[in-house]
Design an enzyme around this catalytic site. Structure first.
Site, PDB file in Angstrom:
ATOM      1  CG  HIS A 259      34.312  17.463   7.653  1.00 60.19           C
ATOM      2  ND1 HIS A 259      33.956  16.840   6.480  1.00 60.19           N
ATOM      3  CD2 HIS A 259      33.764  16.712   8.655  1.00 60.19           C
ATOM      4  CE1 HIS A 259      33.232  15.768   6.748  1.00 60.19           C
ATOM      5  NE2 HIS A 259      33.095  15.667   8.061  1.00 60.19           N
TER       6      HIS A 259
ATOM      7  CB  SER B   9      30.476  13.381   7.853  1.00 63.36           C
ATOM      8  OG  SER B   9      31.824  12.997   7.913  1.00 63.36           O
TER       9      SER B   9
END
Length: 715
Positions: free
Chosen positions: A688, A570
């Site tokens: 995610h 991320s």
């Protein structure tokens, strides 16, 4: 999310999950010897697309790869996936790695109990189960009953988000995430009948968050709209705080707070421990926060502003006649305020800011405060009076992580999880009367960490700033530069990374490797000043800190460039993307997870616009120049010997758009003339946080470990 829900998240979803594996032993026949041959990458169209932004000519030859719904892009992704899968499947030690990781992740476990009404609630996961089961029982532990079986009642590729038990213990609201994405649906279950309500399913939620009122007639939530095709930036800007009354169609739900029409102003709602107060906050992350409160036990009461300031509120609670607010407004390392509910102006600081340690959290348990501090990147626990006076120190077993403190203001006992790199998960029980710990459960993880050691070192970054880093390796390590090391970092959004147990790190150590965690600027390890030193125009400090960490490992002969891999996900994916393009000479391999890599177009996709408060906006000249100066996608050059790369993304990631991964890999493959592989791994049916359950996490860990072992071995 109540404490029971948090505890369950620790037990059942203890590992970050990601990816699925298609293991075909025949694949090795199609792979050339990559030590002497360049991989044959898919043909990728390169366009001459240029824009002049603030006088800078910006090239974007792979913009066509942004459209994930395009047939041409889908075809390209399949070709990349086939290449990656074939390459990874032929690597040695895969079966051995998978077997060991399964031993370290599939085991019988259960959470501590938590009382709501006249029932206890807890979770279990047997080693034969993927996701686990939620249970209830009488207060004496009898009449155990399954209230939700995640393995059989939730689709395989979906995950359980947060869940909340009503205060009388009669109902449960639980969130399901399809493909483990951020998109959510709430269901309400009657715990007496075990049936879900047909009229109380509520969709249009994201990011978790359901809070019951005190009498169980309904719950509060944030509504982001049901149209998944609407850009996230618009959905955040138009989000409303709502109350769902049981038995009525969600279309009729009361709008408690309207939309801000500001994509950078994030809403949140919660209720107090007993459901009698509702809190609504609006925050511009780390910059400004406003908190409103409403007494739900008084008819026709209204929300009133109780706090506002330039900074962050990390926790709020109500007990008896006071609010307790943990904030860094006026205190970069946080202080704890007490505010009388009937005289908001009469606030007082009951635990002042400590320059040597930060306050990370607190719980009101047994009429006292259980306060969690962070000092030098490790947690501390103290028991204090409601006026902030120290009563007991809680002596933790090691430097590490305290998680999921669970207890009630009307009960003296509490529980929490503790772990560290070399200390597998344990659940401790304590009383606020003494703070003395009792080992309540040691999770049966088959590992002996006595052969390894952990130590914290400090090194100087480029500008002279001292930065801490944890090192974990086999005892009596010979520092000759020959140990394969993974260097991990994040450095953003004021997030702290504290030593914690990870089966993947354990397997890496058992196979002769070392591990380093650099606590670089941009994080929250040393308060808001540490965060600000790596934010917006100062983001390069984050990369310099990480580069200096690698140089330290080389200089002190823990490892050398040919034996070093860097890893991050991320915001940490941005970190390793920037470092591998700025200093490709420092490492042999890179693991880059769900990254943001095009810093000029990131606000246009996913939740990107929300992050301009952290990184800056490319529409503002000063911030554009800072972003463009390090944007990884825009700094890939011909003639550079880049390290090997395994870039992992998720097809259904609605937070960080996979376009970043596609464009970056295409650009790297186009200039690659070396034998170092540049591989794109896009996980199907995953968000995610990866895929749902433990097996997807294992599959991804096998791919990463096999890749790094192959890249860092002696050749």
């Amino acid at each position: 999310m109540n404490n029971f829900s948090k505890a369950f998240a620790v037990v059942i979803l203890i590992f970050a999950t990601r990816s699925t594996l298609a293991n075909d032993p025949r694949a090795a026949e199609n792979i050339p010897n990559t030590e002497t041959h360049r991989l044959q990458y898919p043909q990728t169209r390169k366009e001459d697309l240029r824009e002049n932004l603030f006088g800078v000519e910006v090239h974007d030859p792979y913009r066509w790869l942004e459209d994930g719904k395009s047939p041409n892009v889908s075809k390209w992704v399949v070709e990349e996936a086939n290449l990656t899968r074939t390459y990874l499947d032929r690597l040695p030690k895969r079966e051995e790695l998978a077997k060991r990781l399964m031993e370290l992740t599939y085991y019988d476990s259960f959470s501590e109990p938590f009382r709501m009404g006249n029932k206890l609630f807890y979770s279990k996961r047997l080693k034969s189960q993927e996701k686990g089961i939620l249970y209830s029982s009488d207060l004496n532990g009898e009449n155990e009953k399954i209230i939700l079986n995640l393995d059989t009642e939730i689709p395989k590729t979906s995950s359980l988000g947060s869940h909340s038990i009503s205060f009388d213990g009669s109902k449960m609201a639980y969130i399901v995430r399809e493909n483990n994405a951020d998109e959510e649906i709430v269901y309400v279950r009657d715990l007496k009948t075990g049936l879900d309500s047909k009229v109380d399913a509520v969709s249009g939620l994201k990011y978790d968050g359901i809070s019951w009122n005190y009498d169980g007639t309904g719950f509060f939530y944030e509504y982001f709209g049901k149209d998944k095709d609407t850009p996230s930036i618009e959905r955040i800007a138009h989000a409303t705080t709502r109350f769902h009354r049981l038995g009525q169609n969600a279309i009729q739900d009361e709008v408690v707070f309207g939309a801000t029409h500001d994509a950078q102003m994030f809403p949140a709602v919660q209720t107090s421990w007993d459901g009698r107060w509702a809190f609504v906050s609006y925050s511009r992350p780390s910059e400004h926060e406003t908190v409103f409160a409403k007494n739900l036990s008084i008819a026709h009461s209204k929300f009133e502003k109780i706090f506002e300031g330039n900074g962050k509120v990390s926790k709020i609670e109500a007990f008896k006649d006071d609010f307790y607010i943990l904030t860094n407004v006026g205190a970069p390392r946080f202080h704890l305020l007490r505010i009388p509910t009937k005289k908001i102006q009469a606030r007082e600081v009951i635990i002042p800011e400590d320059k040597n340690r930060g306050i990370e959290g607190f719980e009101i348990i047994g009429g006292r405060l259980v306060v969690q501090f962070q000092k030098n990147v490790s947690h501390l626990l103290e028991i204090r009076s409601l006026k902030g006076k120290l009563e007991h120190l809680v002596h933790l077993p090691d430097a590490g992580t305290v998680d999921s403190i669970t207890g009630r203001p009307d009960e003296k006992d509490f529980y929490f999880y503790f772990d560290s790199f070399l200390h597998p998960y344990e659940i401790f029980k304590a009383s606020v009367d003494s703070g003395k710990l009792i080992l309540w459960e040691k999770l049966p993880i088959p590992v002996d960490t006595s052969a390894y050691e952990m130590k914290q070192v400090w090194y100087k970054s480029k500008d002279g700033t001292r930065v801490p880093m944890f090192l974990v390796y086999r005892k009596n390590l010979v520092r000759d530069g020959n140990t394969p090391f993974i260097l991990y970092g994040y450095g953003g959004f004021a997030s702290s990374f504290i030593p914690s147990f990870n089966p993947s790190i354990t397997v890496w150590l058992e196979n002769g490797g070392g591990y380093a965690l650099a606590n670089i600027r941009g994080g929250g390890e040393f308060g808001e000043k540490w965060h600000l030193a790596g934010k917006k125009e100062k983001k390069q400090n984050v990369f310099d800190d990480f580069i200096s960490a690698a140089e330290f490992l080389h200089r002190e002969k823990y490892t050398r460039p040919e034996k070093l891999a860097i890893s991050g996900g991320s915001n940490g994916g941005l970190l390793v993307g920037a470092v591998m393009t700025q200093r490709p000479d420092l490492m042999k391999a890179v693991i880059c997870d769900v990254p943001v890599l095009d810093m000029i177009r990131f606000p246009l996709v996913g939740d990107g616009k929300f992050w301009t408060t952290e990184w800056g906006s490319p529409t503002i000249e000063k911030e554009f120049k800072a972003l463009y100066a390090y944007s990884p996608y825009h700094h890939i050059k011909e003639g550079i010997h880049y390290p090997s790369l395994l870039l992992a993304s998720s097809r259904d990631d609605d937070r960080v758009d996979p376009m970043h991964a596609r464009k970056f890999v295409a650009a790297l493959q186009a200039v690659s003339s070396a034998t170092n592989p540049i591989l794109l791994r896009i996980e199907q049916s995953a968000g995610h946080g990866g895929g749902a359950g433990i097996r997807p996490w294992i599959n991804t860990a096998v791919d990463k470990q096999a890749f790094l072992m192959d890249q860092l071995r002696d050749k």
